[in-house]
Scaffold this motif. Structure first.
Motif, PDB file in Angstrom:
ATOM      1  N   LYS A  42      -4.754   7.978   0.314  1.00  0.00           N
ATOM      2  CA  LYS A  42      -5.759   7.080   0.896  1.00  0.00           C
ATOM      3  C   LYS A  42      -5.104   5.980   1.742  1.00  0.00           C
ATOM      4  O   LYS A  42      -5.513   5.732   2.884  1.00  0.00           O
ATOM      5  CB  LYS A  42      -6.624   6.451  -0.215  1.00  0.00           C
ATOM      6  N   SER A  43      -4.103   5.338   1.173  1.00  0.00           N
ATOM      7  CA  SER A  43      -3.434   4.276   1.929  1.00  0.00           C
ATOM      8  C   SER A  43      -2.710   4.853   3.141  1.00  0.00           C
ATOM      9  O   SER A  43      -2.708   4.260   4.224  1.00  0.00           O
ATOM     10  CB  SER A  43      -2.430   3.530   1.047  1.00  0.00           C
ATOM     11  N   THR A  44      -2.110   6.011   2.943  1.00  0.00           N
ATOM     12  CA  THR A  44      -1.424   6.652   4.063  1.00  0.00           C
ATOM     13  C   THR A  44      -2.390   6.871   5.217  1.00  0.00           C
ATOM     14  O   THR A  44      -2.072   6.589   6.382  1.00  0.00           O
ATOM     15  CB  THR A  44      -0.816   7.999   3.610  1.00  0.00           C
ATOM     16  N   PHE A  86      -5.495  -4.817   4.228  1.00  0.00           N
ATOM     17  CA  PHE A  86      -4.380  -4.182   3.523  1.00  0.00           C
ATOM     18  C   PHE A  86      -4.583  -4.165   2.006  1.00  0.00           C
ATOM     19  O   PHE A  86      -5.097  -5.111   1.428  1.00  0.00           O
ATOM     20  CB  PHE A  86      -3.076  -4.933   3.810  1.00  0.00           C
ATOM     21  N   GLN A  87      -4.110  -3.074   1.406  1.00  0.00           N
ATOM     22  CA  GLN A  87      -4.079  -3.038  -0.055  1.00  0.00           C
ATOM     23  C   GLN A  87      -3.120  -4.114  -0.564  1.00  0.00           C
ATOM     24  O   GLN A  87      -3.420  -4.798  -1.534  1.00  0.00           O
ATOM     25  CB  GLN A  87      -3.620  -1.653  -0.537  1.00  0.00           C
ATOM     26  N   TYR A  88      -2.002  -4.256   0.130  1.00  0.00           N
ATOM     27  CA  TYR A  88      -1.041  -5.305  -0.220  1.00  0.00           C
ATOM     28  C   TYR A  88      -0.793  -6.183   1.002  1.00  0.00           C
ATOM     29  O   TYR A  88       0.116  -5.921   1.780  1.00  0.00           O
ATOM     30  CB  TYR A  88       0.286  -4.690  -0.691  1.00  0.00           C
ATOM     31  N   LEU A 171     -11.158  -0.874   4.552  1.00  0.00           N
ATOM     32  CA  LEU A 171     -10.775  -1.767   3.456  1.00  0.00           C
ATOM     33  C   LEU A 171     -10.060  -0.962   2.391  1.00  0.00           C
ATOM     34  O   LEU A 171     -10.660  -0.110   1.751  1.00  0.00           O
ATOM     35  CB  LEU A 171     -12.017  -2.428   2.843  1.00  0.00           C
ATOM     36  N   ASP A 172      -8.762  -1.224   2.235  1.00  0.00           N
ATOM     37  CA  ASP A 172      -7.972  -0.442   1.288  1.00  0.00           C
ATOM     38  C   ASP A 172      -7.881  -1.192  -0.039  1.00  0.00           C
ATOM     39  O   ASP A 172      -7.126  -2.156  -0.165  1.00  0.00           O
ATOM     40  CB  ASP A 172      -6.581  -0.185   1.872  1.00  0.00           C
ATOM     41  N   GLU A 173      -8.629  -0.716  -1.011  1.00  0.00           N
ATOM     42  CA  GLU A 173      -8.637  -1.317  -2.353  1.00  0.00           C
ATOM     43  C   GLU A 173      -8.734  -2.840  -2.310  1.00  0.00           C
ATOM     44  O   GLU A 173      -7.984  -3.542  -2.995  1.00  0.00           O
ATOM     45  CB  GLU A 173      -7.390  -0.879  -3.142  1.00  0.00           C
ATOM     46  N   THR A 174      -9.648  -3.306  -1.497  1.00  0.00           N
ATOM     47  CA  THR A 174      -9.822  -4.746  -1.391  1.00  0.00           C
ATOM     48  C   THR A 174     -10.321  -5.337  -2.713  1.00  0.00           C
ATOM     49  O   THR A 174     -10.162  -6.520  -2.985  1.00  0.00           O
ATOM     50  CB  THR A 174     -10.788  -5.055  -0.233  1.00  0.00           C
TER      51      THR A 174
HETATM   52 MG   LIG Z   1      -3.339   3.085  -1.938  1.00  0.00          MG
END
Ligand SMILES: [Mg+2]
Ligand SMILES: Nc1ncnc2c1ncn2[C@@H]1O[C@H](COP(=O)(O)OP(=O)(O)O)[C@@H](O)[C@H]1O
Lengths: 251, 428
Positions: A42-44, A86-88, A171-174
């Protein structure tokens, strides 16, 4: 709005295929959610769409409003209307949050041939939006994300999104690392931006974010592919039974 | 002890070219003593430990290498600051171009004129701090300066001065070899800001001696200009009294050979010394910051903050030492030297040192070398900031800790602008 076809991605440094044929279309005005086990890519997907180094697209395409994204520099994708929360979120010591925001807003305006926002106008807008997200003056002054709590970082992402007014928001794991109140703030921030001309791709593990941001479509991603697509009920199914059933069903 | 032959020959040749030390009045003895120190130490050579990372050949040769005159349309640094301007052209005081030297709370005279007098307040400082700074490490080029300096300013501060004193250097002759020696004495309760800018000469040897008395404050902001071909060696010798403050910041942009030494001694309790440098260099840039801070009193604080941005094979050097003498309890010493290498060809050579003879002290030092943070770069770009701008933002952020050492906001702003301008002109 966003059209991804048969996207194959491997790591540049090693021979590791991560996305193995992603097909996904997000229409303007809609909210799509992607759920899926850790490590499914997912993040990729979100990084590849926003142009991060280190990945190689081996096949497939991705377009934003018909414009090929994959040939563009990250800043060009941003100017074209793509935004990734970003997730991070990254800490940037020495760069003030406010300076960063104004530079970003004006860079995008410039790239689109619009006039830069005056310092006074910018300040007015940013203060109002920060207030909605309960981001205080101190957080605006501090270096970007440095010393921010997890929740503060995520709210800061939403503030950037609100200021940049992108067309396609990923939105990545916001929601990860947020308490209930912070999640509400974030969800309100997102909902305030919902608009006919704007689309969202919300990556999450949890139904609870989707209680606040109601998705139109839910996708399940596993091992580098979208393996199932359905309505909001799909998220509930994941919440109740986990991924095992779904994965077994499509295997 | 006899000097090695190579060193002896080089020293003899240089001294022969400089000729006699001609001084009368109060400075005659101190200059003769300094010359004796040079003869005894010999000029630095490439094999000296203290010159391990910087070859002094261009600073000790009989003739300087010619340096072309630097032309720019840019407004002079500190141009917008209300200041008292003192102009030196190729190391010679230019009375017509300079402002009137009288100002409330301060007494300014020219070394070239004042040295003939029999008595002068500068006698307690001129060559004295330099001589004092010759141990434990020898600094022959500073002694050479004391012996042969042709001009300079002697500044005595008795109150709070209403505006900064600005030493502006002008380079007009491609062969010039300037030796300037300035003395500043800030009396108890006094406060001065000293600015320096401009290309001084093809080769420039400068000494600045600063005596900061009890409860006095000295601020120093220097911009070492864009005259890339210059060869410069500068020394700051400072002695600090009780509850005094010393703050010095240097911006260096370009320069094939720059060695900036600072020798600071905290001799009064509760004194504070901050010395910082930010440099940006491209290509055959070579820049050396060598700092020696001695804590010889209680509860003193010192900070060394040196940041270097290097590209296209540029070289940065840092040698920094904190010496805490016996009895200098509650010393708070901090030293950081960092380089940002914008490519694989550039190099940063650092030798940080601590030597502590007191048991109740807090000293820290760190030295790092790194590249642009790729994560940060991508984050900025993903928000629409173009790559070059994002790189510059991160570079300026890297330099920020050094710039924070400039107390005056307007001056800090000016320095930041210059840095930003340089980065734009020197993009990959
Ligand atoms: Mg991820
Ligand atoms: N830069 C990278 N280096 C090594 N492995 C990576 C890198 N990026 C992603 N991966 C690997 O790719 C897979 C997918 O990761 P990711 O996209 O972060 O998944 P998700 O966000 O769905 O948890 C994981 O196995 C992860 O370890």
């Amino acid at each position: 709005m966003l059209e991804i076809k048969n996207l194959h991605v491997k790591l540049e440094e090693e021979d590791k295929q991560i996305l193995k044929g992603v097909d996904l279309t997000v229409e303007a005005g809609k909210v799509h959610a992607i759920m899926g086990p850790n490590g499914s890519g997912k993040s990729t997907l979100s990084y590849v769409l926003s142009g991060r180094d280190g990945y190689e697209v081996t096949d497939g395409e991705a377009a934003l409003e018909g414009e090929d994204l994959l040939d563009l520099e990250p800043e060009e994708r941003a100017a074209a209307g793509l935004f990734l929360a970003f997730q991070y979120p990254v800490e940037i010591p020495g760069v003030g949050n406010m300076t960063f925001l104004r530079t970003a807003v004006n860079a995008q305006r410039k790239a689109r041939g619009e006039e830069e926002l005056s310092a006074a106008d910018f300040l007015k807008v940013v203060r109002a939006k920060a207030k909605d997200l309960k981001i205080d003056a101190d957080m605006l002054k501090r270096p970007v994300n440095v010393g921010f709590s997890g929740g503060e970082k995520k709210r800061n992402e939403i503030l950037q999104m609100a200021m940049l007014e992108p067309k396609m928001c990923i939105l990545d794991e916001t929601d990860s690392g947020l308490d209930v109140d912070a999640m509400k703030l974030v969800a309100e921030g997102v909902n305030a931006l919902r608009d006919e001309g704007r689309a969202f791709l919300v990556i999450t593990h949890y139904q609870r974010l989707l209680d606040h941001i109601k998705p139109d479509v839910v996708h399940i991603m596993a091992d580098g592919r979208i393996v199932k697509t359905g309505g909001p009920e799909l998220a509930l199914e994941v919440e109740n039974n986990g991924y095992a059933d779904i994965l077994a069903e499509v295997a | 002890m006899a000097l090695p032959q190579v060193k002896q020959d080089a020293t003899d040749a240089r001294l022969a070219a400089l000729g006699e030390v001609t001084a009368t009045g109060w400075s005659a003895k101190v200059r003769a003593d300094a010359l004796a120190r040079v003869r005894q130490m010999g000029l630095p050579g490439a094999r000296d430990e203290y010159w391990k990372y910087t070859n002094p050949a261009r600073l000790t040769s009989v003739e300087p290498q010619a340096a072309s005159l630097f032309e720019t349309d840019e407004s002079p640094v500190f141009g917008t600051v209300d200041r008292l301007r003192i102009i030196f052209v190729d190391g010679v005081f230019d009375a017509d171009a300079s402002d009137d030297l009288s100002l409330e709370g301060i007494e300014i005279s020219r070394l070239a004129e004042a040295q003939a007098a029999d008595i002068h307040w500068a006698k307690d400082v001129y060559g004295v701090l330099e001589a004092n700074g010759q141990t434990p490490v020898e600094r022959p080029l500073a002694a050479l300066n004391t012996a042969f300096a042709t001009d300079g300013v002697l500044i005595r501060v008795t109150g709070k001065v209403s505006k900064p004193v600005a030493l502006s250097y002008v380079h007009a002759n491609t062969q010039s070899d300037a030796i300037l020696h300035h003395v500043v004495k800030v009396e108890e309760g006094g406060e001065l800001t000293l600015l320096e800018n401009g290309p001084a000469a093809a080769r420039f040897n400068k000494v600045l001696e600063v005596e900061v008395a009890d409860r006095a404050a000295f601020h120093h902001v220097r911009a070492q200009g864009r005259d890339h071909e210059r060869q410069a060696v500068t020394h700051i010798f400072a002695r600090l009294g009780e509850e005094s403050l010393f703050k010095s910041f240097t911006l260096t942009a370009n320069g094939v050979m720059t060695r900036n030494e600072a020798v600071i001694e905290l001799t009064g309790d509760d004194a504070s010394a901050h010395i910082a440098g930010a440099c940006v260099g491209d290509g055959d840039f070579h820049h050396d910051d060598t700092v020696f801070i001695t804590h010889d009193a209680e509860r003193c604080e010192s900070r060394q903050v040196f940041k270097k941005v290097l590209r296209n094979g540029a070289t940065g050097v840092f040698q920094g030492k904190i010496l805490v003498k016996e009895g200098a309890q509650k010393t708070d010493g901090y030293q950081i030297s960092q380089s940002l290498l914008l490519d694989d060809d550039s190099q940063f050579l650092a030798k940080p040192e601590l030597e502590i003879y007191a048991d109740d002290v807090a000293c820290s030092h760190g030295s790092t070398s790194g590249a642009i943070d790729e994560e940060g770069l991508f984050y900025l770009r993903s928000r629409g900031v173009p790559k070059d701008d994002a790189t510059d933002m991160l570079t300026l952020a890297f330099l920020a800790e050094a710039l924070d050492e400039i107390a005056d906001e307007a001056l800090a702003e000016e320095i930041l602008d210059r840095m930003a301008g340089w980065l734009v002109r020197h993009r990959a």
